[in-house]
Design a protein around this motif. Structure first.
Motif, PDB file in Angstrom:
ATOM      1  N   UNK A 164      55.421  50.879   0.872  1.00  0.00           N
ATOM      2  CA  UNK A 164      56.051  51.998   0.177  1.00  0.00           C
ATOM      3  C   UNK A 164      55.285  52.335  -1.099  1.00  0.00           C
ATOM      4  N   UNK A 165      54.931  51.314  -1.861  1.00  0.00           N
ATOM      5  CA  UNK A 165      54.167  51.524  -3.091  1.00  0.00           C
ATOM      6  C   UNK A 165      52.817  52.163  -2.784  1.00  0.00           C
ATOM      7  N   UNK A 166      52.130  51.617  -1.789  1.00  0.00           N
ATOM      8  CA  UNK A 166      50.772  52.070  -1.488  1.00  0.00           C
ATOM      9  C   UNK A 166      50.740  53.436  -0.822  1.00  0.00           C
ATOM     10  N   UNK A 167      51.897  53.892  -0.342  1.00  0.00           N
ATOM     11  CA  UNK A 167      51.950  55.211   0.299  1.00  0.00           C
ATOM     12  C   UNK A 167      52.135  56.332  -0.713  1.00  0.00           C
ATOM     13  N   UNK A 168      52.420  55.978  -1.970  1.00  0.00           N
ATOM     14  CA  UNK A 168      52.678  56.987  -2.988  1.00  0.00           C
ATOM     15  C   UNK A 168      51.535  57.968  -3.146  1.00  0.00           C
ATOM     16  N   UNK A 169      51.881  59.253  -3.119  1.00  0.00           N
ATOM     17  CA  UNK A 169      50.869  60.289  -3.291  1.00  0.00           C
ATOM     18  C   UNK A 169      50.150  60.680  -2.022  1.00  0.00           C
ATOM     19  N   UNK A 170      50.413  59.944  -0.920  1.00  0.00           N
ATOM     20  CA  UNK A 170      49.777  60.277   0.353  1.00  0.00           C
ATOM     21  C   UNK A 170      50.741  61.111   1.196  1.00  0.00           C
ATOM     22  N   UNK A 171      50.219  62.018   2.018  1.00  0.00           N
ATOM     23  CA  UNK A 171      51.106  62.796   2.899  1.00  0.00           C
ATOM     24  C   UNK A 171      51.840  61.852   3.852  1.00  0.00           C
ATOM     25  N   UNK A 172      53.159  61.937   3.922  1.00  0.00           N
ATOM     26  CA  UNK A 172      53.909  61.032   4.814  1.00  0.00           C
ATOM     27  C   UNK A 172      53.645  61.351   6.276  1.00  0.00           C
ATOM     28  N   UNK A 173      53.390  60.324   7.070  1.00  0.00           N
ATOM     29  CA  UNK A 173      53.218  60.480   8.513  1.00  0.00           C
ATOM     30  C   UNK A 173      54.373  59.797   9.224  1.00  0.00           C
ATOM     31  N   UNK A 174      54.588  60.178  10.488  1.00  0.00           N
ATOM     32  CA  UNK A 174      55.683  59.592  11.259  1.00  0.00           C
ATOM     33  C   UNK A 174      55.524  58.081  11.383  1.00  0.00           C
ATOM     34  N   UNK A 175      54.314  57.622  11.663  1.00  0.00           N
ATOM     35  CA  UNK A 175      54.070  56.187  11.836  1.00  0.00           C
ATOM     36  C   UNK A 175      54.329  55.425  10.546  1.00  0.00           C
ATOM     37  N   UNK A 176      53.851  55.961   9.424  1.00  0.00           N
ATOM     38  CA  UNK A 176      54.023  55.291   8.143  1.00  0.00           C
ATOM     39  C   UNK A 176      55.493  55.201   7.758  1.00  0.00           C
TER      40      UNK A 176
END
Length: 323
Positions: free
Chosen positions: A181-193
């Motif tokens: 969750x932390x590392x996904x910040x600022x990245x476009x959300x994908x279904x898999x993520x």
């Protein structure tokens, strides 16, 4: 009020009472030294949570114990196990609210732990709740083999996934989910993520609450650790489906309800571009997906017949709730 609503209300009320009684017994009092940390632990633990995880645990234990459960009461130790799971949940919330993570100042309608007691005490309060939870599980009134099985399952679910041997597993445990969750910040959300984060960060603890309850219930029914592989697989499937549905609904509520209605800061996920289900699929599809997941969860419990009604009713409540 429908029959199902009445069943759920009774389960939630009695389950919360049993959990709070166990927590009151297990947590040090506010006058126990060092005072500050015990007050912080109790502040967050008794801030008005729904006690869903311990209630799911107790109902799974009751269902698996079946007619062996004296007077259809929950098996001995189930309330303590549920309380331990609530301690772990509370510890995760205390740490999740910290400035270094979600930086939130409201939880369950109350000031978050670090706001009320300072960052250092909040960090240590979370640590103390986690260690007390595992101590509580280690002292469960169950055969040693069953206790070890429960300890291992809970530790894997809380951790980063090390030691997990789950075919087709999409994600590690709760802490692993927090890292993603932390590392996904600022990245476009994908279904898999989004699915990986939800299954780990929230779903892992919900799932293991049900699995651990089933292990305890089986131990009382068969006087050993002998829950069948099929029983555990079905409980795990139910937990994974219901847990993911719970988080999807939580995402939707964050986008559609006020802070007063939620008891926490509304719109936080949107404001910080968090990876959420509605961000990928939209609100209406999210509601549809949650409903389908609950239907699939129901299918997993089919062999338990009427004994599964309480767990099914709780799962339905998860997707129908408004806060």
């Amino acid at each position: 009020m429908t029959d199902t609503q009445a069943v759920v209300k009774n389960i939630l009320t009695t389950g919360a009472i049993l959990t709070d009684e166990a927590l009151e017994r297990l947590l040090p009092g506010t006058e126990t030294q060092p005072h500050s940390i015990h007050r912080a632990m109790r502040h967050s633990t008794f801030a008005g949570g729904k006690r869903l995880r311990p209630i799911l645990c107790m109902e799974a234990a009751r269902m698996v114990a079946g007619p062996h459960s004296l007077g259809n009461d929950i098996p001995d130790g189930a309330a303590a196990l549920g309380a331990a799971l609530e301690m772990l949940h509370t510890y995760s919330l205390i740490h999740d609210d910290l400035p270094a993570l979600d930086n939130d100042d409201l939880r369950r309608g109350q000031p978050t732990c670090h706001v009320a007691f300072g960052e250092a005490t909040a960090i240590l309060a979370g640590d103390a709740l986690q260690t007390l939870a595992f101590q509580t599980i280690a002292e469960l009134p169950a055969p040693p083999a069953a206790v070890v099985s429960i300890l291992k399952a809970v530790a894997i679910a809380v951790g980063t996934g090390v030691g997990a041997d789950l075919p087709g597993a999409l994600a590690p445990g709760m802490i692993g989910g927090q890292v993603m969750d932390i590392e996904s910040g600022g990245k476009p959300p994908t279904a898999d993520l989004v699915e990986r984060i939800h299954r780990a960060k929230t779903g892992a603890l919900i799932t293991v609450s049900i699995v651990a309850g089933g292990l305890l219930g089986s131990a009382h029914a068969h006087h050993d650790a002998g829950a069948s592989a099929d029983t555990i697989a079905r409980l795990r499937t139910f937990g994974e489906k219901a847990g993911l549905a719970f988080q999807i609904v939580d995402d939707v509520l964050d986008m559609t309800q006020s802070s007063e209605e939620l008891g926490k800061t509304a719109g936080k996920d949107t404001a910080t571009d968090k990876a959420t289900w509605p961000a990928v699929y939209g609100i209406e599809q999210s509601k549809t997906d949650a409903a389908q997941l609950i239907a699939d969860a129901f299918d997993a419990l089919a062999p338990f017949g009427e004994a599964a009604t309480p767990l099914k009713s709780l799962a339905q409540y998860l997707v129908d709730r408004t806060h």
